[in-house]
Design a protein around this motif. Structure first.
Motif, PDB file in Angstrom:
ATOM      1  N   MET A 134      -4.339   5.700 -16.549  1.00 24.34           N
ATOM      2  CA  MET A 134      -3.493   6.731 -15.981  1.00 24.34           C
ATOM      3  C   MET A 134      -3.327   7.853 -17.002  1.00 24.34           C
ATOM      4  O   MET A 134      -3.080   7.615 -18.169  1.00 24.34           O
ATOM      5  N   LEU A 142      -1.075   6.936   1.591  1.00 26.47           N
ATOM      6  CA  LEU A 142      -2.056   8.025   1.523  1.00 26.47           C
ATOM      7  C   LEU A 142      -3.463   7.493   1.223  1.00 26.47           C
ATOM      8  O   LEU A 142      -4.417   7.831   1.915  1.00 26.47           O
ATOM      9  N   ARG A 143      -3.578   6.647   0.226  1.00 29.92           N
ATOM     10  CA  ARG A 143      -4.889   6.183  -0.234  1.00 29.92           C
ATOM     11  C   ARG A 143      -5.657   5.368   0.799  1.00 29.92           C
ATOM     12  O   ARG A 143      -6.878   5.410   0.838  1.00 29.92           O
ATOM     13  N   GLU A 144      -4.952   4.602   1.616  1.00 27.21           N
ATOM     14  CA  GLU A 144      -5.637   3.682   2.531  1.00 27.21           C
ATOM     15  C   GLU A 144      -5.675   4.158   3.974  1.00 27.21           C
ATOM     16  O   GLU A 144      -5.958   3.388   4.880  1.00 27.21           O
ATOM     17  N   GLU A 185       4.927   4.063  -0.325  1.00 23.70           N
ATOM     18  CA  GLU A 185       3.869   3.451  -1.137  1.00 23.70           C
ATOM     19  C   GLU A 185       2.671   4.393  -1.247  1.00 23.70           C
ATOM     20  O   GLU A 185       2.328   5.081  -0.289  1.00 23.70           O
ATOM     21  N   HIS A 186       2.016   4.382  -2.393  1.00 23.15           N
ATOM     22  CA  HIS A 186       0.795   5.180  -2.554  1.00 23.15           C
ATOM     23  C   HIS A 186      -0.280   4.753  -1.563  1.00 23.15           C
ATOM     24  O   HIS A 186      -1.110   5.563  -1.155  1.00 23.15           O
ATOM     25  N   ARG A 187      -0.268   3.495  -1.162  1.00 21.71           N
ATOM     26  CA  ARG A 187      -1.225   2.996  -0.164  1.00 21.71           C
ATOM     27  C   ARG A 187      -1.169   3.825   1.117  1.00 21.71           C
ATOM     28  O   ARG A 187      -2.177   3.942   1.831  1.00 21.71           O
ATOM     29  N   TRP A 227      -1.723   7.879   6.344  1.00 22.51           N
ATOM     30  CA  TRP A 227      -1.386   9.292   6.559  1.00 22.51           C
ATOM     31  C   TRP A 227      -2.342   9.905   7.582  1.00 22.51           C
ATOM     32  O   TRP A 227      -1.920  10.530   8.549  1.00 22.51           O
TER      33      TRP A 227
END
Length: 138
Positions: free
Chosen positions: A1, A27-29, A23-25, A32
């Motif tokens: 990071m 967007l990443r997965e 959770e960042h998931r 969204w």
């Protein structure tokens, strides 16, 4: 990071009182990307107003007023979030759920029969309602 110094060190966010998180998931997965404008707006609203367990109670008219969306957009957004297993709703309370393992895609087959069109096409449904009232409305 990668470590980056804050742009405004005197304005670093602090958790004080209630707190909402995503959770960042999300967007990443692809969660969204799987939601439309109204679904995103409602989902984020429910995250913001939810308690520690994701529970909240707002009436549909209060939600529509705060989000500035018509009830005709609220209902399909709410129902889609339920179908995609992102929220639960018992008629009174909402709960934002933990993210499912993967994005649940909903498939809407094309409307082919007149009966399907009369049940699922918003413009046709509106026309049927207006016609049943016996007066001409736009």
């Amino acid at each position: 990071m990668v470590e980056i110094d804050p742009l405004c060190p005197n304005r670093i966010r602090k958790i004080a009182g209630s707190f909402a998180f995503i959770e960042h998931r999300f967007l990443r997965e692809g969660f969204w990307a799987s939601l439309d404008h109204y679904e995103l707006l409602l989902y984020f609203f429910l995250i913001i107003v939810g308690d520690r367990s994701g529970l909240s109670f707002y009436s549909y008219d209060k939600i529509c007023t705060l989000l500035r969306i018509p009830v005709d957009e609220y209902i399909p957004a709410r129902n889609s979030l339920i179908e995609k297993d992102l929220i639960a709703f018992d008629g009174h309370f909402f709960q934002v759920l933990s993210l499912p393992e993967k994005v649940l895609k909903t498939y809407c087959p094309p409307l082919r029969k007149q009966e399907e069109i009369e049940k699922h096409d918003p413009a046709t449904v509106q026309q049927l309602i207006v016609n049943s009232l016996g007066s001409r409305h736009d």
